[in-house]
Design a protein around this motif. Structure first.
Motif, PDB file in Angstrom:
ATOM      1  N   SER A 125      -8.940  -0.295  -3.315  1.00 25.01           N
ATOM      2  CA  SER A 125      -8.626   1.129  -3.446  1.00 25.01           C
ATOM      3  C   SER A 125      -9.814   1.849  -4.088  1.00 25.01           C
ATOM      4  O   SER A 125     -10.603   1.233  -4.809  1.00 25.01           O
ATOM      5  CB  SER A 125      -7.378   1.341  -4.297  1.00 25.01           C
ATOM      6  OG  SER A 125      -6.222   0.893  -3.622  1.00 25.01           O
ATOM      7  N   TYR A 178       2.177   1.768  -3.532  1.00 26.87           N
ATOM      8  CA  TYR A 178       1.153   2.337  -4.412  1.00 26.87           C
ATOM      9  C   TYR A 178       0.941   3.820  -4.105  1.00 26.87           C
ATOM     10  O   TYR A 178       0.762   4.635  -5.015  1.00 26.87           O
ATOM     11  CB  TYR A 178      -0.175   1.598  -4.231  1.00 26.87           C
ATOM     12  CG  TYR A 178      -0.258   0.242  -4.881  1.00 26.87           C
ATOM     13  CD1 TYR A 178      -0.025   0.072  -6.245  1.00 26.87           C
ATOM     14  CD2 TYR A 178      -0.604  -0.883  -4.140  1.00 26.87           C
ATOM     15  CE1 TYR A 178      -0.125  -1.170  -6.852  1.00 26.87           C
ATOM     16  CE2 TYR A 178      -0.705  -2.134  -4.734  1.00 26.87           C
ATOM     17  CZ  TYR A 178      -0.468  -2.276  -6.084  1.00 26.87           C
ATOM     18  OH  TYR A 178      -0.562  -3.507  -6.674  1.00 26.87           O
ATOM     19  N   ARG A 179       0.951   4.157  -2.809  1.00 23.87           N
ATOM     20  CA  ARG A 179       0.736   5.558  -2.424  1.00 23.87           C
ATOM     21  C   ARG A 179       1.838   6.445  -2.988  1.00 23.87           C
ATOM     22  O   ARG A 179       1.565   7.519  -3.539  1.00 23.87           O
ATOM     23  CB  ARG A 179       0.681   5.653  -0.889  1.00 23.87           C
ATOM     24  CG  ARG A 179       0.725   7.059  -0.294  1.00 23.87           C
ATOM     25  CD  ARG A 179      -0.221   8.030  -0.945  1.00 23.87           C
ATOM     26  NE  ARG A 179      -1.608   7.627  -0.824  1.00 23.87           N
ATOM     27  CZ  ARG A 179      -2.602   8.126  -1.545  1.00 23.87           C
ATOM     28  NH1 ARG A 179      -2.341   9.052  -2.466  1.00 23.87           N
ATOM     29  NH2 ARG A 179      -3.826   7.712  -1.380  1.00 23.87           N
ATOM     30  N   ILE A 210      -5.972   4.226  -0.785  1.00 24.83           N
ATOM     31  CA  ILE A 210      -5.362   2.945  -1.116  1.00 24.83           C
ATOM     32  C   ILE A 210      -5.378   2.027   0.096  1.00 24.83           C
ATOM     33  O   ILE A 210      -4.887   2.370   1.175  1.00 24.83           O
ATOM     34  CB  ILE A 210      -3.915   3.145  -1.597  1.00 24.83           C
ATOM     35  CG1 ILE A 210      -3.890   4.008  -2.864  1.00 24.83           C
ATOM     36  CG2 ILE A 210      -3.225   1.811  -1.856  1.00 24.83           C
ATOM     37  CD1 ILE A 210      -2.523   4.513  -3.259  1.00 24.83           C
ATOM     38  N   GLY A 211      -5.951   0.834  -0.090  1.00 27.63           N
ATOM     39  CA  GLY A 211      -5.887  -0.207   0.934  1.00 27.63           C
ATOM     40  C   GLY A 211      -6.352   0.252   2.294  1.00 27.63           C
ATOM     41  O   GLY A 211      -7.494   0.665   2.495  1.00 27.63           O
ATOM     42  N   ASP A 234       0.843  -1.207   0.000  1.00 28.67           N
ATOM     43  CA  ASP A 234       0.000   0.000   0.000  1.00 28.67           C
ATOM     44  C   ASP A 234       0.875   1.252   0.000  1.00 28.67           C
ATOM     45  O   ASP A 234       0.578   2.245  -0.684  1.00 28.67           O
ATOM     46  CB  ASP A 234      -0.903   0.027   1.240  1.00 28.67           C
ATOM     47  CG  ASP A 234      -2.050  -0.968   1.143  1.00 28.67           C
ATOM     48  OD1 ASP A 234      -2.155  -1.659   0.114  1.00 28.67           O
ATOM     49  OD2 ASP A 234      -2.824  -1.059   2.116  1.00 28.67           O
ATOM     50  N   THR A 255      -6.450  -3.245  -4.905  1.00 27.55           N
ATOM     51  CA  THR A 255      -5.347  -2.272  -4.947  1.00 27.55           C
ATOM     52  C   THR A 255      -4.505  -2.424  -6.214  1.00 27.55           C
ATOM     53  O   THR A 255      -3.845  -1.469  -6.622  1.00 27.55           O
ATOM     54  CB  THR A 255      -4.435  -2.413  -3.713  1.00 27.55           C
ATOM     55  OG1 THR A 255      -4.029  -3.790  -3.579  1.00 27.55           O
ATOM     56  CG2 THR A 255      -5.165  -1.986  -2.449  1.00 27.55           C
TER      57      THR A 255
END
Length: 340
Positions: free
Chosen positions: A291, A71-72, A278-279, A68, A313
């Motif tokens: 997400s 991804y962020r 996200i998540g 997560d 996600t």
């Protein structure tokens, strides 16, 4: 801080994992992306990213997948959104320009979003309390029965029947029609309802009882919030593409049954800013494998509701963000034009 080279490696890992659904190894990164460094350097960068919590190794294979946190960082560092193709822009304009009313706009928007993103799309119906009155029509059905039609800035239409205690003629009803529109047209719902309270005392005494009956019905229609938590959902079949059924898909399918949950997922989009949760950043721990990309919509910075997409996600964030923003802007434009 993550330097530019490691950001490039992270970006490549995210893109490959979203595309292949398989953990990504250093050899694949060197072969698929022009990173300009040796496989050994990529391995060192991957080790550093793993130490910092941006990627992790799901099992004993050499591949890594984003966390997560990864991804962020990927989303936060996006310089530009993926541009919409000519075909996608044409699809948006063709479908939404053909919408005939508010329900049609919402239903077509949710279908379009799900097709563009291959995710589950959610569109909140415009909130009544944020609307303004566009027009009020009074239609004489019989000498003692009047159809009251409330038309809001969102295109929403409320219809009510009023039974009068005494007969009324067209000319008298026309006077009342002018009076209610002078009091309410262009005014936000709460203020319009308050303005109507003074109307029976402002019209001719002969019209006072009829005005009181019509005002009562209009006030009731303006305070009817039953539809304020309505959402449209589309694209649930897209969840079949994901293999992680128990961790991501099953909880999301269950959440799609609850409109209150979906509204909380969309969040309080009070502006047209694009938000990505996200998540574990989301409001529900059981949906930590999903997400949400969402934004508010409405004409001329007057926000009426939210729309967005939700999915595991492992989604195409740049494409989803671009589609959500484009559809929201188009819906806002349509509602704005309808309010002219």
């Amino acid at each position: 801080m993550v330097d530019d080279r490691k950001l490039d490696v992270l970006r490549a890992i995210v893109e490959d994992y979203v595309a292949t659904e398989e953990p990504v190894g250093s050899k694949a990164l060197v072969e698929r992306h022009g990173l300009g460094v040796s496989p050994a350097t990529v391995r060192n960068d991957m080790a550093a990213l793993e130490d910092e919590g941006y990627i992790h190794q799901p099992h004993t294979s050499a591949g890594r997948v984003p966390t997560d946190k990864g991804y962020r960082l990927f989303v936060d560092k996006l310089a530009t959104l993926k541009p919409m193709s000519v075909a996608e822009r044409r699809a948006i304009s063709t479908l939404l320009d053909g919408a005939v009313d508010l329900d049609d706009v919402v239903q077509k928007s949710v279908r379009l979003l799900s097709q563009l993103t291959r995710q589950v799309a959610i569109v909140q119906y415009p909130t009544l309390s944020r609307s303004t009155v566009r027009h009020i029509e009074l239609v004489l059905l019989t000498s003692t029965r009047v159809m009251v039609i409330l038309i809001l800035s969102t295109g929403r239409v409320e219809q009510r029947l009023v039974e009068l205690d005494e007969a009324i003629v067209d000319t008298d009803l026309a006077e009342l029609r002018v009076a209610v529109n002078q009091a309410c047209a262009g005014v936000q719902i709460a203020a319009a309802a308050a303005a109507l309270g003074d109307l029976p005392d402002a019209v001719r005494p002969a019209h006072a009882d009829s005005a009181r009956a019509i005002v009562g019905v209009l006030t009731e229609a303006m305070s009817d919030h039953r539809n304020d938590e309505r959402v449209a959902v589309g694209g649930t079949a897209n969840l079949a593409r994901y293999g992680d059924f128990d961790t991501a898909v099953r909880p999301l399918l269950e959440a799609l049954e609850e409109h209150v949950v979906l509204l909380k997922l969309l969040g309080e989009s009070g502006t047209d800013a694009l938000t990505v949760r996200i998540g574990h950043e989301g409001p529900y721990s059981e949906l930590a494998a999903t997400s949400v990309v969402a934004t508010g919509y409405g004409p001329q910075e007057f926000h009426l509701g939210s729309l967005g997409v939700v999915g595991p996600t492992r989604m195409d964030y740049p494409g989803s963000m671009a589609a959500v923003r484009a559809v929201a802007r188009y819906v806002s434009r349509i509602l704005d034009e309808g309010n002219q």
